[in-house]
Design a protein around this motif. Sequence first.
Motif, mmCIF file in Angstrom:
data_model
loop_
_atom_site.group_PDB
_atom_site.id
_atom_site.type_symbol
_atom_site.label_atom_id
_atom_site.label_comp_id
_atom_site.label_asym_id
_atom_site.label_seq_id
_atom_site.Cartn_x
_atom_site.Cartn_y
_atom_site.Cartn_z
ATOM 1 N N PHE A 253 58.888 83.090 63.219
ATOM 2 C CA PHE A 253 59.626 84.352 63.181
ATOM 3 C C PHE A 253 59.114 85.289 64.265
ATOM 4 C CE2 PHE A 253 59.448 88.807 61.811
ATOM 5 C CZ PHE A 253 60.799 89.109 61.792
ATOM 6 N N VAL A 254 57.805 85.485 64.328
ATOM 7 C CA VAL A 254 57.221 86.388 65.327
ATOM 8 C C VAL A 254 57.501 85.883 66.741
ATOM 9 C CG1 VAL A 254 55.078 87.386 66.183
ATOM 10 C CG2 VAL A 254 55.430 87.136 63.712
ATOM 11 N N LEU A 255 57.332 84.576 66.957
ATOM 12 C CA LEU A 255 57.507 84.008 68.283
ATOM 13 C C LEU A 255 58.970 83.939 68.721
ATOM 14 C CD1 LEU A 255 54.852 81.148 68.112
ATOM 15 C CD2 LEU A 255 54.716 83.275 69.436
ATOM 16 N N SER A 256 59.887 84.231 67.815
ATOM 17 C CA SER A 256 61.294 84.301 68.190
ATOM 18 C C SER A 256 61.615 85.593 68.928
ATOM 19 C CB SER A 256 62.175 84.180 66.939
ATOM 20 O OG SER A 256 62.004 82.916 66.308
ATOM 21 N N TYR A 257 60.635 86.470 69.029
ATOM 22 C CA TYR A 257 60.778 87.744 69.745
ATOM 23 C C TYR A 257 59.851 87.720 70.970
ATOM 24 C CZ TYR A 257 63.340 89.326 65.668
ATOM 25 O OH TYR A 257 64.286 89.447 64.667
ATOM 26 N N PRO A 258 60.069 88.632 71.921
ATOM 27 C CA PRO A 258 59.252 88.626 73.151
ATOM 28 C C PRO A 258 57.839 89.181 72.961
ATOM 29 C CG PRO A 258 60.863 90.387 73.248
ATOM 30 C CD PRO A 258 61.192 89.583 72.016
ATOM 31 N N ILE A 259 57.117 88.558 72.052
ATOM 32 C CA ILE A 259 55.701 88.837 71.827
ATOM 33 C C ILE A 259 54.896 87.951 72.781
ATOM 34 C CG2 ILE A 259 53.829 88.438 70.178
ATOM 35 C CD1 ILE A 259 55.333 90.928 69.505
ATOM 36 N N THR A 260 53.845 88.478 73.382
ATOM 37 C CA THR A 260 53.043 87.654 74.286
ATOM 38 C C THR A 260 52.220 86.640 73.513
ATOM 39 O OG1 THR A 260 52.865 89.622 75.708
ATOM 40 C CG2 THR A 260 51.486 87.733 76.260
ATOM 41 N N SER A 261 51.582 87.083 72.422
ATOM 42 C CA SER A 261 50.789 86.174 71.592
ATOM 43 C C SER A 261 50.716 86.746 70.188
ATOM 44 C CB SER A 261 49.375 86.007 72.166
ATOM 45 O OG SER A 261 48.628 85.043 71.433
ATOM 46 N N VAL A 262 50.720 85.857 69.194
ATOM 47 C CA VAL A 262 50.530 86.272 67.809
ATOM 48 C C VAL A 262 49.142 85.810 67.386
ATOM 49 C CG1 VAL A 262 51.827 84.228 67.030
ATOM 50 C CG2 VAL A 262 51.341 86.080 65.428
ATOM 51 N N VAL A 263 48.317 86.747 66.964
ATOM 52 C CA VAL A 263 46.910 86.481 66.667
ATOM 53 C C VAL A 263 46.755 86.193 65.178
ATOM 54 C CG1 VAL A 263 44.558 87.338 66.888
ATOM 55 C CG2 VAL A 263 46.293 88.027 68.559
ATOM 56 N N VAL A 264 46.204 85.032 64.869
ATOM 57 C CA VAL A 264 46.144 84.583 63.478
ATOM 58 C C VAL A 264 44.752 84.775 62.891
ATOM 59 C CG1 VAL A 264 47.970 82.883 63.848
ATOM 60 C CG2 VAL A 264 45.571 82.174 64.109
ATOM 61 N N THR A 265 44.721 84.854 61.575
ATOM 62 C CA THR A 265 43.477 84.829 60.812
ATOM 63 C C THR A 265 43.302 83.420 60.273
ATOM 64 O OG1 THR A 265 43.691 87.153 60.158
ATOM 65 C CG2 THR A 265 42.258 85.759 58.806
ATOM 66 N N ALA A 266 42.328 82.695 60.798
ATOM 67 C CA ALA A 266 42.083 81.313 60.361
ATOM 68 C C ALA A 266 40.593 81.139 60.112
ATOM 69 C CB ALA A 266 42.565 80.322 61.416
ATOM 70 N N THR A 267 40.258 80.748 58.901
ATOM 71 C CA THR A 267 38.848 80.544 58.560
ATOM 72 C C THR A 267 38.509 79.073 58.370
ATOM 73 O OG1 THR A 267 39.348 80.900 56.217
ATOM 74 C CG2 THR A 267 38.657 82.823 57.493
ATOM 75 N N THR A 268 39.503 78.187 58.569
ATOM 76 C CA THR A 268 39.248 76.755 58.477
ATOM 77 C C THR A 268 39.948 76.037 59.627
ATOM 78 O OG1 THR A 268 41.199 76.212 57.134
ATOM 79 C CG2 THR A 268 39.214 76.907 55.945
ATOM 80 N N VAL A 269 39.442 74.863 59.956
ATOM 81 C CA VAL A 269 40.063 74.021 60.982
ATOM 82 C C VAL A 269 41.477 73.642 60.565
ATOM 83 C CG1 VAL A 269 39.959 71.696 61.962
ATOM 84 C CG2 VAL A 269 37.910 73.144 61.953
ATOM 85 N N GLU A 270 41.672 73.385 59.277
ATOM 86 C CA GLU A 270 42.995 72.985 58.786
ATOM 87 C C GLU A 270 44.030 74.076 59.012
ATOM 88 O OE1 GLU A 270 39.947 70.477 57.310
ATOM 89 O OE2 GLU A 270 40.140 72.664 57.059
ATOM 90 N N GLU A 271 43.647 75.320 58.805
ATOM 91 C CA GLU A 271 44.576 76.423 59.063
ATOM 92 C C GLU A 271 44.948 76.484 60.539
ATOM 93 O OE1 GLU A 271 43.397 79.712 55.650
ATOM 94 O OE2 GLU A 271 42.183 79.577 57.467
ATOM 95 N N LEU A 272 43.956 76.336 61.415
ATOM 96 C CA LEU A 272 44.238 76.354 62.846
ATOM 97 C C LEU A 272 45.208 75.249 63.235
ATOM 98 C CD1 LEU A 272 40.799 77.082 64.572
ATOM 99 C CD2 LEU A 272 42.872 78.466 64.710
ATOM 100 N N GLU A 273 44.992 74.053 62.716
ATOM 101 C CA GLU A 273 45.877 72.934 63.039
ATOM 102 C C GLU A 273 47.303 73.206 62.584
ATOM 103 O OE1 GLU A 273 42.677 69.224 62.888
ATOM 104 O OE2 GLU A 273 43.701 69.849 61.051
#
Length: 305
Positions: A253-273
């Motif tokens: 949803f966020v990347l469907s707009y002209p955002i340069t980057s969406v910064v995520v909160t990830a505390t595990t490798v699985e979330e990052l993947e």
Amino acid sequence: MRYRAYGDLRISEIGFGAWVFDEMYGVVDFDEARRLVEKAIDLGINFFDTADVYGRGRSEEYLGRLLAGREGVYIATKVGYDFYSSQKPVRRYDEEYLEYAAEMSVRRLGRRPDVLQIHNAPSDVLKRGAGLRLKGRFAKYVGAALGPETDVLEEGLAALAAGYDALMFVFNILEQEPALTLIRRGQGRLLLARVPHATDVLTDRFKPEFPPGDHRSLRSREWLLKARRLVESEIVPLARELGLTLGQYALKFVLSYPITSVVVTATTVEELEEYAEASDGKPLPRHHLEALEEFWKRHRGELAS
């Protein structure tokens, strides 16, 4: 991983929020931090966002050590909370302090950050262009990280008028404004979205409460439960229709707009993947974006309370 350009920067669509290297998210062990940063890089993530106040310098120090000598990675940091003078950080935006804080950030990072953001400044501070004179000396670009979530639109418009290069603000399916207005008005700037998962309400790992001291506990349990009911009834079916996890759908949803980057909160490798897979060059279909716009119009009042 796909990348979006700003100036001479080529930034990954998914950015890593190094605020997790703070007690408020619990990733304080260096080896655990190393695993996350190395996995992020393996996944193609090259943009890391931090602040001097996260862990009272720990987050910057960790990134400085873990990214030392690496080419093609970009760091954004923030200054504006004075944690040097007292136990409790206080907001401070005089030019003398901002220069001192920027210098200390450069020391901890071991490099000049690509983006230096003025952290949670009120609109009157942004109108006078606080920190803009640090551009070139301490960072390639200077921006404004907007918040707390009270006068964000006013602050964002003030930052744009003053000439800041970058804006960071909350943007997700449940909180579409004032972000959409800032995206329209901020065309051509470096735009960074944060909180894309609305305190995990827009993930498949939702839980209605967090440990004491966790930054996400600032959301009331009542709001979390109310928002989750709406998500389960109206958003989850849309995500499943496309074969996506809820977390991936929220990022798309966020990347469907002209955002340069969406910064995520990830505390595990699985979330990052999981989150990295959302960057595949395929925006949400038009009828999905229209459905989400209609969802926001119908529920924005109850979601604001």
